[in-house]
Design a protein around this motif. Structure first.
Motif, PDB file in Angstrom:
ATOM      1  N   ARG A  27      32.631   7.664   5.101  1.00  0.00           N
ATOM      2  CA  ARG A  27      33.880   7.462   4.345  1.00  0.00           C
ATOM      3  C   ARG A  27      34.119   8.633   3.388  1.00  0.00           C
ATOM      4  NH1 ARG A  27      38.744   5.359   4.984  1.00  0.00           N
ATOM      5  NH2 ARG A  27      39.212   7.392   4.183  1.00  0.00           N
ATOM      6  N   TYR A  30      35.440  11.681   5.275  1.00  0.00           N
ATOM      7  CA  TYR A  30      36.876  11.595   5.582  1.00  0.00           C
ATOM      8  C   TYR A  30      37.715  11.778   4.309  1.00  0.00           C
ATOM      9  CZ  TYR A  30      36.435  10.417  10.524  1.00  0.00           C
ATOM     10  OH  TYR A  30      36.196  10.485  11.867  1.00  0.00           O
ATOM     11  N   ASN A  31      37.270  11.169   3.213  1.00  0.00           N
ATOM     12  CA  ASN A  31      38.042  11.307   1.970  1.00  0.00           C
ATOM     13  C   ASN A  31      38.176  12.776   1.554  1.00  0.00           C
ATOM     14  OD1 ASN A  31      38.284   8.569   1.889  1.00  0.00           O
ATOM     15  ND2 ASN A  31      36.918   8.252   0.138  1.00  0.00           N
ATOM     16  N   LEU A  34      40.454  14.699   4.126  1.00  0.00           N
ATOM     17  CA  LEU A  34      41.874  14.344   4.123  1.00  0.00           C
ATOM     18  C   LEU A  34      42.554  14.643   2.788  1.00  0.00           C
ATOM     19  CD1 LEU A  34      41.619  10.991   6.116  1.00  0.00           C
ATOM     20  CD2 LEU A  34      42.696  13.123   6.904  1.00  0.00           C
ATOM     21  N   ALA A  35      41.781  14.575   1.701  1.00  0.00           N
ATOM     22  CA  ALA A  35      42.410  14.802   0.388  1.00  0.00           C
ATOM     23  C   ALA A  35      42.311  16.262  -0.064  1.00  0.00           C
ATOM     24  CB  ALA A  35      41.787  13.885  -0.659  1.00  0.00           C
ATOM     25  N   SER A 431      49.566  19.354  13.648  1.00  0.00           N
ATOM     26  CA  SER A 431      49.754  18.409  12.539  1.00  0.00           C
ATOM     27  C   SER A 431      48.574  18.539  11.596  1.00  0.00           C
ATOM     28  CB  SER A 431      49.835  16.981  13.094  1.00  0.00           C
ATOM     29  OG  SER A 431      49.359  16.046  12.142  1.00  0.00           O
ATOM     30  N   ARG A 433      47.402  16.465   9.387  1.00  0.00           N
ATOM     31  CA  ARG A 433      46.541  15.277   9.392  1.00  0.00           C
ATOM     32  C   ARG A 433      45.693  15.202  10.660  1.00  0.00           C
ATOM     33  NH1 ARG A 433      46.537  11.190   5.977  1.00  0.00           N
ATOM     34  NH2 ARG A 433      45.779   9.795   7.600  1.00  0.00           N
ATOM     35  N   GLU A 434      46.289  15.491  11.789  1.00  0.00           N
ATOM     36  CA  GLU A 434      45.525  15.413  13.039  1.00  0.00           C
ATOM     37  C   GLU A 434      44.390  16.436  13.044  1.00  0.00           C
ATOM     38  OE1 GLU A 434      48.900  13.469  15.994  1.00  0.00           O
ATOM     39  OE2 GLU A 434      48.176  15.478  16.434  1.00  0.00           O
ATOM     40  N   LEU A 437      41.710  15.171  10.606  1.00  0.00           N
ATOM     41  CA  LEU A 437      40.954  14.039  11.156  1.00  0.00           C
ATOM     42  C   LEU A 437      39.938  14.533  12.181  1.00  0.00           C
ATOM     43  CD1 LEU A 437      43.764  11.366  11.533  1.00  0.00           C
ATOM     44  CD2 LEU A 437      41.678  11.111  10.176  1.00  0.00           C
TER      45      LEU A 437
ATOM     46  N   PRO B 158      46.389   9.932   1.106  1.00  0.00           N
ATOM     47  CA  PRO B 158      46.034  10.652   2.341  1.00  0.00           C
ATOM     48  C   PRO B 158      44.716  10.193   2.947  1.00  0.00           C
ATOM     49  CG  PRO B 158      45.582  12.030   0.437  1.00  0.00           C
ATOM     50  CD  PRO B 158      46.247  10.781  -0.086  1.00  0.00           C
ATOM     51  N   THR B 159      43.904   9.455   2.203  1.00  0.00           N
ATOM     52  CA  THR B 159      42.600   9.054   2.749  1.00  0.00           C
ATOM     53  C   THR B 159      42.677   7.805   3.620  1.00  0.00           C
ATOM     54  OG1 THR B 159      41.905   7.649   0.899  1.00  0.00           O
ATOM     55  CG2 THR B 159      41.489  10.009   0.689  1.00  0.00           C
ATOM     56  N   LYS B 160      43.819   7.141   3.632  1.00  0.00           N
ATOM     57  CA  LYS B 160      43.982   6.025   4.571  1.00  0.00           C
ATOM     58  C   LYS B 160      44.065   6.593   5.989  1.00  0.00           C
ATOM     59  CE  LYS B 160      44.588   2.772   1.398  1.00  0.00           C
ATOM     60  NZ  LYS B 160      43.453   1.867   1.099  1.00  0.00           N
ATOM     61  N   ILE B 161      43.323   6.036   6.897  1.00  0.00           N
ATOM     62  CA  ILE B 161      43.326   6.559   8.270  1.00  0.00           C
ATOM     63  C   ILE B 161      44.631   6.172   8.967  1.00  0.00           C
ATOM     64  CG2 ILE B 161      42.117   6.612  10.477  1.00  0.00           C
ATOM     65  CD1 ILE B 161      40.601   7.877   8.059  1.00  0.00           C
ATOM     66  N   THR B 163      48.373   5.583   8.636  1.00  0.00           N
ATOM     67  CA  THR B 163      49.362   5.994   7.634  1.00  0.00           C
ATOM     68  C   THR B 163      50.265   4.842   7.204  1.00  0.00           C
ATOM     69  OG1 THR B 163      50.917   6.706   9.338  1.00  0.00           O
ATOM     70  CG2 THR B 163      49.408   8.376   8.460  1.00  0.00           C
ATOM     71  N   GLN B 414      49.571   9.080  12.991  1.00  0.00           N
ATOM     72  CA  GLN B 414      49.378  10.251  12.125  1.00  0.00           C
ATOM     73  C   GLN B 414      50.641  11.040  11.780  1.00  0.00           C
ATOM     74  OE1 GLN B 414      46.714  10.347  10.496  1.00  0.00           O
ATOM     75  NE2 GLN B 414      45.843   8.707  11.732  1.00  0.00           N
ATOM     76  N   ARG B 415      51.574  11.162  12.717  1.00  0.00           N
ATOM     77  CA  ARG B 415      52.743  12.017  12.470  1.00  0.00           C
ATOM     78  C   ARG B 415      53.986  11.236  12.057  1.00  0.00           C
ATOM     79  NH1 ARG B 415      53.547  14.257  17.891  1.00  0.00           N
ATOM     80  NH2 ARG B 415      51.977  12.772  18.572  1.00  0.00           N
TER      81      ARG B 415
END
Lengths: 454, 454
Positions: A27, A30-31, A34-35, A431, A433-434, A437, B158-161, B163, B414-415
C-alpha cells in the motif's frame, strides 16, 4: 495434539502477520508512486527532449547519458555502463511510394523495415502480387512472382482478445516476408503494418534476410494504405507499385546498457533486475515502446529509497540497449552476469507499454511459479488478476539460461498496437496514472521478491 | 448409492455441456463484435455529427431522433419513445474569470456548474477563502466567509486505485459547496474540477441548492487553474477573484427515453434491459459519458440479431434521458415498468466510459449474486475478473425497487476522470477495440441472463 495445534496456530498467525506487513508495504509503495511519482516527467524528458533513439544514433547516446545522470542524481548506490557493440541501421531520406493506374499516381505512406536494404537510387516499380500467407505465396510459384513486388496483407486477427497473440500471428510477414518473396524472384516486399487500428502511419519493425537469398528492399505500408492498395488491386490487377527508400546498415557502433543499483543489506550477492529497453525505432518517440519501461524501472528504485526501504537483496534498474534490432544489450547483460558469476534470482521487464496493469507473465518452473501463488491476494486489489505462466521479456530472456526466474509485466494490451513502432507512439498517448500504476505494480513485485526470495 | 452417483454424474455432464455451449456462444459474440462491430462508427456520428446533448437542447432531441431511426434500421422488433419532462438548464454566453493582484489580472478557465444561477450581468468580484473541506469552512464561521468567494480545493485522492472512489470522496464540493458557502454568507463558490489529471479544461457537473439558503453562483475551475489560484493565494492572500456567468434554468422541456426491443421467444414477459444515457453535458461531445454506453447497448441487440440468436426473454436497449441533471428518464422508465406491470429480471448499464473491460458490479441479494458465480469462468478469459457486489448505474437504479437485479458494467477507471464532464470528452479519446470489448462483454452477460435467468 495440543502442541501440534498450538504450533499450527502460531504458523497461521505468523503467516497472517507477514501478509499484513506485506499488505502495508505494498500500500505504501502505491501511495508513494501515485502521489509523488516521477516517472511521467522523466518520460516527458526522454520522449520530448531526447526523442527517437535507435541503436547507434545520437538519440540513443543521449538517452544513455541522461539515464545514467538521472540515476546518479537519485543517489542509487552504484550506477554503471556496460559497453556493447550494436547494429547501426539508418533510414536516410524519407521514403516515397505510390501505386500507378494508367497515368494516375496515388501516394501511400510507407516506412522501410529495420534492416532492409535500400532500393536503387531511382526506386523500384513493378506489378503487385497480394497474398495473405507464405503458403499462398509459394503456391503461386516463381513464374507468377518473378519481377513483381509481393504485398503481404494479412491483418492482425481482431478477434484475439490479447493483441500480442494477434501480433504473433501476423509478424512473420514483416520478419521473413522479404526472404520468402525473394526466393521466388520478387524485386520488393511491401508488408501491411502490424497495427490493430485503421490509420495512416506506417509501423516499422525488425526484419532479417536469410543467407543465400537475394536482399530485396522491404517496407511497411500503413493499414489504411494497405486497404486502399488491396481494393485498387481488385479493380486494377495490372497496377504498378513504386517505392524508393534510402536506408543502409553501417558498421556496428559502440553503445551501452545503463545500470543503477541499490545494494542488498543481507544478501547482496542475490540480484533482482527490473528493466526496460532504452532504444526505440527512429521514427517514434518510443513512449510506450519502451520509454515507459525504462522510467518505470528507475521509479521502482526511487520509490524504495523514498520509503526508506532497505532491500535485503541487490536491486538493479537496467536500461537495455538494442532490443529493437539485435538484442545485443540483453545478450551482453547475461554474458557479463555469467562471466562475473552473479546470481540473478529474478528479472522483471516492462516492455508492453505504459498501460493499466493486468498482471505478470512468469517464466520459471512450476515450483517457482507456485512460490508466487501466496502473493496473488496481495496484488489482486491493484488490478493484477492475471499472474501465471507467460512470457518474460526479450531483454531478460538470455538470463533464463542462468536459472533466473523471469517476470513480464503485463499491462492491458488493447491500445499497444495502435502506436507500436510508429510515429504515433508519443508521450501524449501515455496516461500518467496508468504509467504510475505500472511502476507501482513492478515495485510491489520486486518488494515481494526481495522480501521472500524465490 | 449407484443411482445417486449416476445422477450426479449426469448433472455434471449436463453442466459441462451447458458451459461448453455458453463458452461457444460467448466466443461468437466477441468474434462478431470485434470483427464486424458497428458501435465505433455510431459513436462517431453521435459525437461528431450530433455533439453535445444536454437535456432540453436541440442536440438531445437530435440524439433521440437518430437513435430511434438507427434502431428501426437495425430491424429490432419494436422501437418506441417514452415521453418525459426534463430540466432545461442553459449555460448562455461563455463564462469569464480572473483573479486580480493589484492591477494585474490573471485569467483562469471556469465553467458554470449545471443548475447554478448566473452572476449579476456585471459579474461578481470578492476576496477568496480557500478550503479543503466543509468542516474547515464551518470552523471559519460567517465573520470570515461573509462577502467572500469560497474556493473549494480538495483534489481527488490520487492514491485510490479506482478513480470512482476518489471522485466520491471529492464530489460533495461540487454538489453542495455553493449551499455550504451561502449558509455563511459567501457570494460565490469556485470548485476545483473533479478531474484526476492536471489540465486546463474545467469539468462541469450537477449541483443543487438546499431550500432556504441564498442561491449563489458556482463554477468549476480547471485543476491547473486551481493550483495556480492556490499558489497565488499563499503569496497574496488579499487577491480578489472575478467571475461572470450567464446560465439559467428554463421551464422543463419535453424529451424522451428511446427504447429498442427484441421480443422474447419463450418468456416475452421477462425483460432484460441494457442501456446507457443519451444526454451529455453541454460543453462535451459526451463520447465516454455516455455516448459509449448508448452505442454499446444498441450493439448488444445488433450482435444478437447478426448471430441469429433468438432470445428467450425480451431484451431492451434503453437510451435514458437526463442522467446528468435530474435522472428523470431513469425514474420515468421504472414508473412505467411498474404501471404496466412489467417484470424486469435484470438491467445492465454502461456509464463508466468506453474503456477496456474489467467486470461488473452487481446490486442484488447474496442469493442472486451467487447465481452469477458459475458464469465467472466463462467471462474471465475476456478480462472480466472483477464481478461481484458493486454499483449498478444511476439510470437503472430506480428499477431496484421492482426487484430487478442491477449490473453496472465496469471498465478500467484510470482515464475516465481525465475527460468526464469536460470539453476533452471527445470521440478521439475512445479506443475502438476497448469500446467493442465493452459491448461484447455486455452482450455476453445479457446472453447468460437470457439463457439462464436469475
Amino acid at each position: 495434539m495440543k502442541k501440534t495445534i498450538t504450533l499450527l496456530f502460531s504458523l497461521v498467525v505468523a503467516t497472517v502477520q507477514a501478509q499484513n506487513a506485506d499488505s502495508v508495504a505494498i500500500r505504501s509503495i502505491y501511495n508513494e508512486t501515485l502521489a509523488h511519482g516521477k516517472s511521467y516527467e522523466w518520460l516527458r524528458h526522454l520522449t520530448k527532449q531526447i526523442g527517437p533513439r535507435l541503436s547507434g544514433s545520437t538519440g540513443a547516446q543521449k538517452a544513455v547519458d541522461w539515464t545514467k545522470q538521472l540515476m546518479e542524481q537519485q543517489g542509487f548506490d552504484r550506477v554503471f555502463l556496460q559497453e556493447v557493440m550494436v547494429p547501426h541501421w539508418v533510414r536516410g531520406a524519407k521514403e516515397e511510394a505510390y501505386f500507378r493506374i494508367g497515368s494516375k499516381k496515388t501516394t501511400v505512406p510507407i516506412a522501410a523495415l529495420g534492416g532492409s536494404v535500400a532500393t536503387s537510387p531511382k526506386g523500384v516499380e513493378a506489378g503487385v502480387i497480394e497474398v495473405k500467407s507464405f503458403p499462398e505465396l509459394r503456391a503461386l510459384g516463381p513464374e507468377k512472382v518473378k519481377g513483381k513486388i509481393v504485398f503481404f496483407n494479412r491483418p492482425m486477427d481482431p478477434t484475439k482478445i490479447n493483441t500480442f497473440e494477434a501480433y504473433s500471428g501476423a509478424v512473420e510477414q514483416r520478419a521473413n516476408g522479404a526472404t520468402e518473396a525473394a526466393k521466388l524472384g520478387a524485386v520488393g516486399a511491401i508488408v501491411r503494418s502490424m497495427a490493430s487500428n485503421a490509420d495512416d502511419s506506417p509501423h516499422t519493425g525488425g526484419m532479417r534476410y536469410a543467407t543465400g537469398v537475394p536482399l530485396i528492399p522491404t517496407a511497411a505500408i500503413s493499414t489504411n494504405g494497405a486497404d486502399l492498395l488491396s481494393k485498387s488491386l481488385k479493380e486494377n490487377p495490372g497496377l504498378t507499385f513504386y517505392f524508393k527508400q534510402n536506408c543502409e546498415s553501417l558498421p556496428d557502433a559502440k553503445s551501452y546498457n545503463v545500470v543503477g543499483e541499490l545494494r542488498g543489506s543481507e544478501k547482496p550477492d542475490e540480484i533482482i533486475v527490473v528493466g526496460g529497453h532504452l532504444d526505440s525505432w527512429d521514427l517514434a518517440e518510443g513512449a510506450h515502446d519502451d520509454g515507459s519501461g525504462c522510467v518505470q524501472a528507475i521509479e521502482v528504485l526511487r520509490v524504495m529509497k523514498a520509503l526508506g526501504y532497505k532491500p535485503k537483496r541487490t536491486i538493479r534498474a537496467v536500461m537495455f540497449m538494442n532490443e529493437e534490432n539485435g538484442l545485443r544489450g540483453g545478450v551482453k547483460y547475461a554474458d557479463l552476469a555469467k562471466q562475473n558469476n552473479e546470481k540473478h534470482i529474478a528479472a522483471v521487464e516492462s516492455d508492453n507499454g505504459g498501460f493499466t496493469p493486468r498482471g505478470f507473465g512468469i517464466v520459471g518452473t512450476p515450483a517457482q511459479r507456485a512460490k508466487v501463488d501466496p502473493w496473488k491476494p496481495l496484488l489482486a486489489p491493484y488490478g493484477l488478476a492475471e499472474i501465471g505462466a507467460g512470457s518474460g521479456g526479450a531483454d531478460i530472456g538470455p538470463l533464463a539460461q542462468l536459472g533466473t526466474v523471469l517476470f513480464g509485466f503485463k499491462p492491458d494490451s488493447q491500445r499497444y498496437f495502435d502506436y507500436h513502432h510508429a510515429s504515433v507512439d508519443t508521450f501524449e498517448t501515455v496516461s500518467k496514472r496508468e504509467l504510475e500504476l505500472g511502476a507501482a505494480s513492478m515495485a510491489a513485485l520486486v518488494y515481494l521478491l526481495d522480501t521472500h526470495g524465490l
